[in-house]
Design a protein around this motif. Structure first.
Motif, PDB file in Angstrom:
ATOM      1  N   THR A  20       7.487 -35.375 -40.804  1.00 50.72           N
ATOM      2  CA  THR A  20       5.782 -35.691 -40.730  1.00 50.72           C
ATOM      3  C   THR A  20       5.305 -35.289 -39.335  1.00 50.72           C
ATOM      4  N   LEU A  21       5.981 -35.026 -38.385  1.00 48.58           N
ATOM      5  CA  LEU A  21       5.646 -34.699 -37.077  1.00 48.58           C
ATOM      6  C   LEU A  21       4.874 -33.349 -37.129  1.00 48.58           C
ATOM      7  N   THR A  22       3.780 -33.397 -36.562  1.00 48.50           N
ATOM      8  CA  THR A  22       3.008 -31.983 -36.493  1.00 48.50           C
ATOM      9  C   THR A  22       2.542 -31.617 -35.201  1.00 48.50           C
ATOM     10  N   ARG A 182      13.175 -41.109 -35.561  1.00 46.95           N
ATOM     11  CA  ARG A 182      11.660 -40.839 -35.819  1.00 46.95           C
ATOM     12  C   ARG A 182      10.764 -41.485 -34.644  1.00 46.95           C
ATOM     13  N   ASN A 186       8.809 -39.571 -31.699  1.00 51.97           N
ATOM     14  CA  ASN A 186       7.524 -39.883 -31.528  1.00 51.97           C
ATOM     15  C   ASN A 186       7.324 -40.200 -29.779  1.00 51.97           C
ATOM     16  N   ARG A 216      -3.928 -38.383 -43.656  1.00 50.55           N
ATOM     17  CA  ARG A 216      -3.274 -37.610 -43.002  1.00 50.55           C
ATOM     18  C   ARG A 216      -3.636 -35.958 -42.991  1.00 50.55           C
ATOM     19  N   ASP A 231       0.389 -37.608 -36.634  1.00 52.39           N
ATOM     20  CA  ASP A 231       1.610 -38.086 -37.373  1.00 52.39           C
ATOM     21  C   ASP A 231       1.347 -39.710 -37.884  1.00 52.39           C
TER      22      ASP A 231
END
Length: 421
Positions: A20-22, A182, A186, A216, A231
């Protein structure tokens, strides 16, 4: 770009944690045996211009002297929750909680979990982590404890321990959960963004709604957020990290936030937001959380800004001028998007990725991870961009020890826009 140094058995777990990390491209150094670590890390540092590095205790101990002093590094390690989950698996297998032999975990972590689970601490043998300690010594410690206490299994963080014990006893691996990984990713990404600010002020924005996935996706497709890091943050939140100037633009200098109205109309639920500007990335996030909590106390969709010096701005309603496509840096990007058969928002995000690559080629799977899409979708996107002349082949790379080399591609969206300007 963040480099990850992982055991081959852990790669999917890390990939899931980062899914989910962009706004971040991942570069992998994968090893199967600990004596491969130094070569893998050296190759990673040679082949990529890294902005940050995430690795475990053993890789850090093995390759610490290779890591540039100014490179942001996070050492991820199994936490108390991960040890508790390993004990839960043991009980699920019908094994007693104690006696047991454990390696790598700090003594205070074992004490904390043993107290919480009401276990006999005297029946738990523990070998704390020591840099340079070979797997053979860890296995020898476990053999000694098994013989002394009659323990029926081992809890280990070191992936080579099971092979070293050669089936003498069951080994439960207390691996870091995706949540633990995660959180480390982050935190590292926030540090990288802060380091790259080069004097710019960065801020955090936290959006909260009952339809987090839909929100999102809406933010990812909002052109004004093309250069932002976005995120998931908790069960109901989406975190946006970007220069203060970006937030000043989308809020019309902290007057209103039209994207809240768009979220209400699109998702059918109330959405609020909080912004934080502090002396560090962590403080900015904390302030954004407090500002979002304040916004949730109001009836209508709205937002607040909290700053580190105690200033509060708000409420900001959802009634300012609507968001528009502004692509001053990209040229006629809407025409390019139509030529490629893509949305302008998608091409805007691709242009942002291109700027972050600084001329470096990438594979279809890397592009897919950067956009938060599947690998097949990444390959289809490359074909579309190739047909439109917005990407070109640039050699190949052997991403894995087995299998065929992967083709690399170089994005040329910004260059094409400048040529057409």
């Amino acid at each position: 770009m963040i480099g990850l140094v992982v055991h081959a058995a852990h790669r999917q777990r890390f990939a899931d944690a980062a899914s989910t990390l962009t706004g971040v491209t991942l570069a992998w150094a994968v090893y199967e045996h600990e004596d491969e670590i130094r070569d893998r890390v050296a190759g990673l540092l040679r082949g990529h211009r890294l902005d940050g590095l995430l690795l475990g205790l053993v890789p850090y101990a093995r390759a610490r002297d290779l890591i540039p002093a100014d490179l942001p590094v996070t050492v991820t390690r199994s936490a108390a929750l991960d040890l508790a989950l390993a004990w839960a698996r043991a009980r699920g297998n019908g094994w007693p909680a104690t006696p047991v032999s454990i390696d790598t975990f700090a003594g205070e972590t074992i004490d904390e979990v043993a107290t919480a689970l009401d276990l006999d601490r005297t029946a738990i043998a523990a070998l704390p982590f020591e840099p340079g300690q070979p797997v053979a010594d860890v296995a020898a410690f476990h053999r000694e404890q098994l013989a002394r206490t009659g323990a029926s299994y081992v809890i280990s963080v070191r992936m080579g321990v099971a092979a070293a014990l050669d089936g003498q006893t069951a080994v439960l691996h207390a691996l870091a959960t995706p949540g633990t990984i995660r959180a480390d990713l982050n935190e590292l990404a926030l540090r990288v963004h802060t380091k790259r600010a080069d004097g710019q002020r960065f801020a955090a924005g936290l959006f909260r709604t009952e339809k987090m996935n839909g929100l999102r996706q809406l933010l990812l497709n909002t052109p004004e957020f093309a250069d932002a890091w976005i995120d998931q943050h908790g069960a109901r939140g989406v975190l946006v990290f970007a220069p203060v100037s970006l937030f000043e633009t989308v809020t019309h200098q902290w007057v209103g936030l039209p994207v809240l109205a768009e979220a209400r109309d699109t998702l059918g639920v109330r959405t609020v937001a909080g912004f934080g500007i502090g002396a560090s990335a962590r403080l900015s996030v904390t302030l954004a959380e407090r500002a979002a909590a304040r916004a949730e106390q109001d009836t209508d969709p709205g937002a607040y800004l909290f700053t580190g010096d105690g200033m509060t701005i708000g409420p900001m309603g959802a009634t300012a001028a609507p968001l528009t496509y502004t692509y001053r840096e990209h040229g006629d990007i809407e025409d390019l998007a139509a030529r490629a058969g893509l949305s302008a928002a998608t091409l805007s995000r691709l242009a942002a990725i291109e700027r972050g690559l600084d001329g470096r080629p990438l594979s279809p799977s890397e592009l897919a991870r950067a956009l938060g899409i599947t690998d097949p979708s990444g390959r289809r996107l490359i074909r579309k961009l190739t047909t439109a002349g917005l990407v070109s082949e640039s050699g190949s790379a052997q991403e894995h020890r087995k299998g065929r080399p992967t083709r690399l591609y170089r994005l040329s969206i910004t260059a094409d826009s400048q040529d057409r300007r």
